[in-house]
Design an enzyme around this catalytic site. Structure first.
Site, PDB file in Angstrom:
ATOM      1  N   TYR B 152      46.291  26.761  68.334  1.00 50.51           N
ATOM      2  CA  TYR B 152      45.436  27.925  68.592  1.00 50.51           C
ATOM      3  C   TYR B 152      45.999  28.746  69.763  1.00 50.51           C
ATOM      4  CZ  TYR B 152      41.038  30.453  69.521  1.00 50.51           C
ATOM      5  OH  TYR B 152      40.077  31.420  69.721  1.00 50.51           O
ATOM      6  N   LYS B 156      47.355  32.604  69.766  1.00 49.91           N
ATOM      7  CA  LYS B 156      46.722  33.624  70.605  1.00 49.91           C
ATOM      8  C   LYS B 156      47.708  34.223  71.611  1.00 49.91           C
ATOM      9  CE  LYS B 156      42.683  33.505  68.665  1.00 49.91           C
ATOM     10  NZ  LYS B 156      42.223  34.696  67.905  1.00 49.91           N
TER      11      LYS B 156
END
Lengths: 81, 244
Positions: B152, B156
């Site tokens: 993740y 990002k």
């Protein structure tokens, strides 16, 4: 549609949209080096050609285009296929 | 001025708050969803009830063909996308030593590949219009890292690099590209973490609480507006002051 029509349309786009001097528009003129069209400008030109002639120019083929003549060749090829 | 906006993952959480805000600003909003049609319909109904204009449009934003189809539908029903909000995101948390290839790929595909696909599709119309706004939802995880979220956090952080690069590519055409990096926001995604983690998180936040989706939406709304005409390549952190 013959080659001269494609050429004349492309020249119109270069003159009208990008303010390029019509006298500078030789077939072997390089967009970036001779005509001072930036790389995004070339992308925009190809998009305009797609819109005008109803053809689809894949990214891989678009990458190869560096001169006015090559752009005309590509559109001609796409129209023929 | 009424524009056409597309919000990916717009049916729930931050995406829904963004969709609702853009609609109240007078924009015509396409609410993208992947599987939860009921939630998307509810978001569209809420917007309509508040006097706004919205449609729901299904697409798997990590899939090229699906994105192409989505832009065709939005183009036909609302017009060329002028404001793109890349919000769709998932988590598949695990320590990297326990992280399967699928958990890595799924997150990168949905969170990052999607941003490339949708931005590329939207930029064509924005170039023609000589105006455009792309706002992508990053995360503080992408800036500071977060153990258990390597996939993740990587996706990002990738959004931030993408944002800066594309901002440089299209700035000369009146198109701005920015990111918003939320901290802990009360959504389904953080609900899944449990009370213990969210309470501990609150103690590290200067404002002493989790954020609300509307507080992130406000930042997105600013970057999508004409007021932000001289802001590009920026990542606006909306985290209540984590670890100050």
């Amino acid at each position: 549609m013959d080659r001269s029509e494609i050429e004349s349309k492309l020249n119109d786009l270069l003159v009208d949209e990008l303010g390029i001097d019509r006298d500078a528009l030789a077939q072997d003129a390089k967009f970036e080096e001779d005509l001072d069209v930036d790389s995004l400008g070339v992308v925009e030109l190809l998009m305009a050609l797609e819109d005008n002639f109803g053809v689809k120019i894949p990214d891989e083929e678009a990458e190869q285009i560096t001169t006015v003549g090559e752009a005309v060749d590509l559109v001609e090829k796409k129209l023929a296929s | 001025m009424s524009r056409v906006a597309l919000v990916t993952g717009g049916s729930r959480g931050i995406g829904r708050a963004v969709a609702e805000l853009l609609a109240t600003q007078g924009h015509r909003v396409a609410v993208n969803y992947t599987a939860n049609e009921a939630a998307a319909d509810a978001a569209v109904e809420a917007i309509a009830a508040a006097g706004g204009s919205a449609i729901a449009v299904q697409a798997d934003v990590g899939d090229a063909d699906s994105v192409t189809a989505m832009f065709a539908v939005v183009g036909e029903r609302l017009g060329s996308v002028e404001i793109l909000v890349n919000n769709a995101g998932i988590t598949r948390d695990a320590l990297v030593l326990r992280m399967g290839v699928e958990a890595w790929d799924e997150v990168i595909e949905t969170n990052l590949r999607s941003v490339y696909l949708t931005s590329k599709a939207a930029l064509r119309g924005m170039l023609r219009a000589r105006w455009g706004r792309i706002v992508s939802i990053s995360s503080v995880s992408g800036i500071a890292g977060n153990p258990g979220q390597a996939n993740y956090a990587a996706s990002k952080a990738g959004i931030i690099g993408f944002t800066k690069s594309v901002a440089g590519e299209v700035g000369s055409r009146g198109i701005t590209v920015n990111a918003v990096a939320p901290g802990f926001i009360e959504t389904d995604m953080t609900d899944a973490l449990g009370d213990e983690i969210t309470t501990a998180a609150s103690e590290r936040i200067a404002l002493g609480r989790l954020g609300q989706p509307e507080e992130v939406a406000a930042a997105v709304g600013y970057l999508a507006s004409d007021d932000a005409s001289y802001v590009t390549g920026h990542t606006l952190v909306v985290d209540g002051g984590i670890a100050l």
